[in-house]
Write an enzyme that holds these catalytic residues in place. Sequence first.
Site, short mmCIF file in Angstrom:
data_model
loop_
_atom_site.label_atom_id
_atom_site.label_comp_id
_atom_site.label_asym_id
_atom_site.label_seq_id
_atom_site.Cartn_x
_atom_site.Cartn_y
_atom_site.Cartn_z
N ASP A 162 11.49 2.02 -7.70
CA ASP A 162 12.68 1.86 -6.85
C ASP A 162 13.84 1.33 -7.69
O ASP A 162 14.98 1.75 -7.54
CB ASP A 162 12.36 0.87 -5.72
CG ASP A 162 11.09 1.26 -4.99
OD1 ASP A 162 11.15 2.13 -4.11
OD2 ASP A 162 10.01 0.72 -5.34
N HIS A 190 7.71 -1.98 -1.35
CA HIS A 190 7.87 -0.63 -1.87
C HIS A 190 7.70 0.34 -0.71
O HIS A 190 6.60 0.81 -0.41
CB HIS A 190 6.86 -0.31 -2.97
CG HIS A 190 6.81 1.15 -3.31
ND1 HIS A 190 7.87 1.80 -3.90
CD2 HIS A 190 5.88 2.10 -3.09
CE1 HIS A 190 7.58 3.08 -4.02
NE2 HIS A 190 6.38 3.29 -3.53
P1 NAI Z 1 -3.72 11.57 -6.55
O1 NAI Z 1 -4.27 11.87 -5.21
O2 NAI Z 1 -3.28 12.66 -7.46
O3 NAI Z 1 -4.81 10.72 -7.37
C1 NAI Z 1 -5.47 9.63 -6.81
C2 NAI Z 1 -6.76 9.45 -7.57
O4 NAI Z 1 -7.36 8.24 -7.10
C3 NAI Z 1 -7.77 10.58 -7.32
O5 NAI Z 1 -8.31 11.01 -8.57
C4 NAI Z 1 -8.82 9.90 -6.44
O6 NAI Z 1 -10.13 10.45 -6.65
C5 NAI Z 1 -8.73 8.48 -6.93
N1 NAI Z 1 -9.29 7.48 -6.01
C6 NAI Z 1 -9.25 7.46 -4.66
N2 NAI Z 1 -9.92 6.40 -4.19
C7 NAI Z 1 -10.39 5.73 -5.26
C8 NAI Z 1 -11.16 4.55 -5.43
N3 NAI Z 1 -11.61 3.87 -4.37
N4 NAI Z 1 -11.45 4.14 -6.68
C9 NAI Z 1 -11.02 4.84 -7.75
N5 NAI Z 1 -10.30 5.96 -7.66
C10 NAI Z 1 -9.99 6.40 -6.43
O7 NAI Z 1 -2.54 10.51 -6.30
P2 NAI Z 1 -1.35 10.10 -7.28
O8 NAI Z 1 -0.23 11.03 -7.09
O9 NAI Z 1 -1.89 9.86 -8.63
O10 NAI Z 1 -0.91 8.72 -6.60
C11 NAI Z 1 -1.76 7.60 -6.57
C12 NAI Z 1 -1.19 6.52 -5.68
O11 NAI Z 1 0.04 6.03 -6.17
C13 NAI Z 1 -0.92 6.95 -4.23
O12 NAI Z 1 -1.39 5.91 -3.38
C14 NAI Z 1 0.58 7.03 -4.17
O13 NAI Z 1 1.05 6.80 -2.86
C15 NAI Z 1 0.96 5.90 -5.08
N6 NAI Z 1 2.33 5.91 -5.59
C16 NAI Z 1 2.98 4.72 -5.71
C17 NAI Z 1 4.27 4.64 -6.20
C18 NAI Z 1 4.97 3.31 -6.30
O14 NAI Z 1 6.16 3.32 -6.63
N7 NAI Z 1 4.35 2.17 -6.06
C19 NAI Z 1 4.99 5.86 -6.60
C20 NAI Z 1 4.22 7.07 -6.49
C21 NAI Z 1 2.93 7.08 -6.00
#
Ligand code: NAI
Length: 329
Positions: A162, A190
Site C-alpha cells: 500500500d 491492509h
Molecule cells: P496463490 O494461491 O498463488 O498461492 C498460495 C499458496 O499457499 C499455494 O501454493 C497454496 O497451496 C499455499 N497454501 C495454502 N494454505 C497453506 C498452508 N496452510 N500452509 C502452507 N501453504 C499453504 O496465492 P498468492 O497470489 O501467492 O497470494 C498469497 C496470499 O497473499 C493471499 O492470501 C493473498 O491475498 C495475499 N496477498 C497479500 C498482499 C498484501 O499486500 N499483504 C498483496 C497480495 C496478495
Amino acid sequence: AKAPVRVTVTGAAGQIGYSLLFRIASGEMLGKDQPVILQLLDLPQAQKAVKGVMMELEDCAFPLLAGMIATDDPAVAFKDTQVALLVGARPRGPGMERKDLLTENAKIFTVQGAAIGQYADPNVKVLVVGNPCNTNAYIAKATATKFGRVKPGNFTAMLRLDHNRALSQLAAKSGRDVSSLKSLVVWGNHSPTMYADYRYVTSNGDNVKALINDETWNRDTFLPTVGKRGAAIIEARGLSSAASAANAAIDHIRDWVLGSNGEWVTMGIPSDGSYGIPEGIIYGFPVTTANGEYKIVQGLEIDEFSRDRMNFTLKELEEERAGVADLLA
Ligand code: NAI
C-alpha cells in the site's frame, strides 16, 4: 564468510512465492554478502510444484543459496528460522463469507504460530503477507507468544505494498521522482480501509501536499485509487498482484534487517498504544528501523480528517479481532 540465515517461505508454490524466492536467493532481501537457506512450506498437494520451483532455483546457480528444503510440516519449516514470510493462506472461494475466510485462515495461522513459538529462532522476524494479513499476524502472534520464547513485536503484517502504491500515485500527480519522496504513512489495515496519509510527504524539501494543492484529489482520487488497487490489478491481469507483493515483502524485510537510514517506512506492527491505537492490534504505523529494530515515528499531529480515517480502519480490525476471539481463547 557470513553464516547462512534461515528463511522460511510459506505458500512457496504460489504466485507470490514464484516472484519472491529468486530475489531472496539472489541477495536482494538480506544483502549481496548474506548466504541464505530456504525452508519452503506448502500443502501436501503442492509439494510436487514446490520441487519444480526448487529445480529452477538450482538452475540459477545462486552463489548465496546455501541450501533448501521443502516440507508440508510447519515444525520442520520453522525450525531455527530467522526470517519467516507467511505468504500461504486460504483464498476466498465462491460463496465464501468474510467470516468463513477469517475462520479458515485463523486455523492456519494458529498452527503456524504455534510452530514458530516452539521451533523458530527466538529472534525470528515474521512478516505475514497472506490475507487478511493484519489479523493473521495477530493470530500468529497470540499463539506463538504463549510459548514464551518469541516476543510479540517480532510479528508484523505487510502494509508496504500500500505504501509503495501510494508513493507511485504521488509521484505521478506531483511530477516528482518517486525516489525523492519521503515521509509517507499508511495507517491501519491492509484493506481498502487503509489510510494513506500524505500530509508529511516531502520531495527535495518541498511539501508534496502543498505542491499538489488539491484536497478533492486526495479524498476522491488518491485514497480510493490506492485502496482499490488490488481489485484493479485483478480486473486488468485476471490474477492478483504477485510481483509487486513480493517486491513489497522484500522491501519490508530488507529495511527491518538492514535499516531504513532514518527514512520512514510503513509496517503493520503490534500497537504499543501510540496515536490512541489499542495495544496489541496489528496496525500500519510509520516507523524508522535500525539494528534490526523498528521504532514508531512519534509526535505527528492528527487532524480531524485523519482521525476519522484512522478510526475507520481500526474499527474494521477490531471487528476482525472479535471474529476470531473464540478461536484464541
Ligand atoms: P496463490 O494461491 O498463488 O498461492 C498460495 C499458496 O499457499 C499455494 O501454493 C497454496 O497451496 C499455499 N497454501 C495454502 N494454505 C497453506 C498452508 N496452510 N500452509 C502452507 N501453504 C499453504 O496465492 P498468492 O497470489 O501467492 O497470494 C498469497 C496470499 O497473499 C493471499 O492470501 C493473498 O491475498 C495475499 N496477498 C497479500 C498482499 C498484501 O499486500 N499483504 C498483496 C497480495 C496478495
